[in-house]
Motif scaffolding. Structure first.
Motif, PDB file in Angstrom:
ATOM      1  N   ALA A 114      10.034 -23.510  82.560  1.00  0.00           N
ATOM      2  CA  ALA A 114       9.253 -24.385  81.690  1.00  0.00           C
ATOM      3  C   ALA A 114       7.799 -23.941  81.647  1.00  0.00           C
ATOM      4  CB  ALA A 114       9.339 -25.822  82.193  1.00  0.00           C
ATOM      5  N   TYR A 137      12.774 -24.177  87.400  1.00  0.00           N
ATOM      6  CA  TYR A 137      13.473 -25.342  87.956  1.00  0.00           C
ATOM      7  C   TYR A 137      14.857 -24.944  88.468  1.00  0.00           C
ATOM      8  CZ  TYR A 137      10.388 -29.124  86.396  1.00  0.00           C
ATOM      9  OH  TYR A 137       9.341 -29.996  86.246  1.00  0.00           O
ATOM     10  N   LYS A 191       6.214 -18.946  84.962  1.00  0.00           N
ATOM     11  CA  LYS A 191       6.515 -20.276  84.438  1.00  0.00           C
ATOM     12  C   LYS A 191       6.938 -21.155  85.603  1.00  0.00           C
ATOM     13  CE  LYS A 191       8.016 -18.225  80.138  1.00  0.00           C
ATOM     14  NZ  LYS A 191       9.117 -17.702  79.377  1.00  0.00           N
ATOM     15  N   GLN A 208       9.349 -29.226  78.204  1.00  0.00           N
ATOM     16  CA  GLN A 208      10.560 -28.586  78.746  1.00  0.00           C
ATOM     17  C   GLN A 208      10.974 -29.132  80.107  1.00  0.00           C
ATOM     18  OE1 GLN A 208       8.446 -24.916  78.321  1.00  0.00           O
ATOM     19  NE2 GLN A 208      10.008 -24.107  76.970  1.00  0.00           N
ATOM     20  N   TYR A 209      10.167 -30.001  80.702  1.00  0.00           N
ATOM     21  CA  TYR A 209      10.521 -30.522  82.022  1.00  0.00           C
ATOM     22  C   TYR A 209      11.757 -31.423  81.909  1.00  0.00           C
ATOM     23  CZ  TYR A 209       5.652 -29.329  83.316  1.00  0.00           C
ATOM     24  OH  TYR A 209       4.457 -28.708  83.534  1.00  0.00           O
ATOM     25  N   ILE A 246      15.916 -24.098  84.235  1.00  0.00           N
ATOM     26  CA  ILE A 246      15.044 -23.739  83.103  1.00  0.00           C
ATOM     27  C   ILE A 246      13.733 -23.167  83.624  1.00  0.00           C
ATOM     28  CG2 ILE A 246      13.933 -26.026  82.965  1.00  0.00           C
ATOM     29  CD1 ILE A 246      13.978 -25.747  79.890  1.00  0.00           C
TER      30      ILE A 246
END
Length: 194
Positions: free
Chosen positions: A12, A64, A61, A17-18, A10
């Protein structure tokens, strides 16, 4: 380290959103154009997991990547790139400060600097910021293949001096071109992956 699985998860922009599974996170910080994407790809034996951009400042952003379903690499926006608006820079700054100061899953930070050049003002600020918050930091000097081995010691000494590294602070010379330093980097990260 044997990499059996590595996937983008993702991008984030904030805590909502983590990931919430509590797996350790290794943040990768460095100025735009230092070779973070190449570092990640080389470490994970993947050619194009992270796209290498011709335009610095592309990562905006927290990206991840989940590795072996056991830990994350978190690619954070590069700093020191002038063509980004002041407003964007301030937003990134707030996002990064919140991440580095509040994220409990953050296990260690890989701080990438360019071996060919003395650390920039932003490199020094980032190092001091991470030290202030007590994060374990592994300093990786990228692009080692681009200077002669006979000059390694001189360039290392400049980095050690300018960043104020202590005798027990790690400084790893790395090349995404020939893989130099890859095993050393995994050995340094190993204690932070559980």
């Amino acid at each position: 380290m044997k990499i059996t699985q590595a996937d983008y998860l993702i991008s984030a922009v904030g805590p909502a959103q983590y990931p919430t599974n509590g797996l350790p996170e290794i943040a990768l910080a460095g100025r735009s154009n230092v070779g973070k994407s190449s570092f990640i790809n080389k470490m994970l034996n993947r050619r194009n997991l992270v796209r290498i951009s011709e335009k610095p400042g592309k990562t905006q952003k927290l990206n991840y990547f989940i590795i072996n379903n056991a830990f994350y690499f978190v690619d954070v926006p590069g700093y020191g790139y002038a063509k980004v608006s002041k407003k964007d820079k301030e937003a990134w700054g707030r996002m990064l400060e919140a991440y580095f100061t509040e994220r409990e899953a953050l296990s260690a930070v890989v701080h990438l600097v360019d071996l060919r050049h003395p650390p920039s003002k932003e490199d020094i600020q980032m190092h001091e910021f991470l030290a202030y918050y007590g994060h374990p930091v592994i300093t990786v000097a990228t692009k080692a293949d681009k200077i002669p081995k006979s000059k390694y010691q001189k360039h290392k000494q400049i980095i050690v001096h300018d960043l104020g590294l202590k005798a027990d602070d790690l400084l790893i010379l790395f090349s995404s071109f020939n893989g130099m330093g890859k095993e050393d980097a995994w050995r340094a990260l190993d204690p932070f992956l559980n």
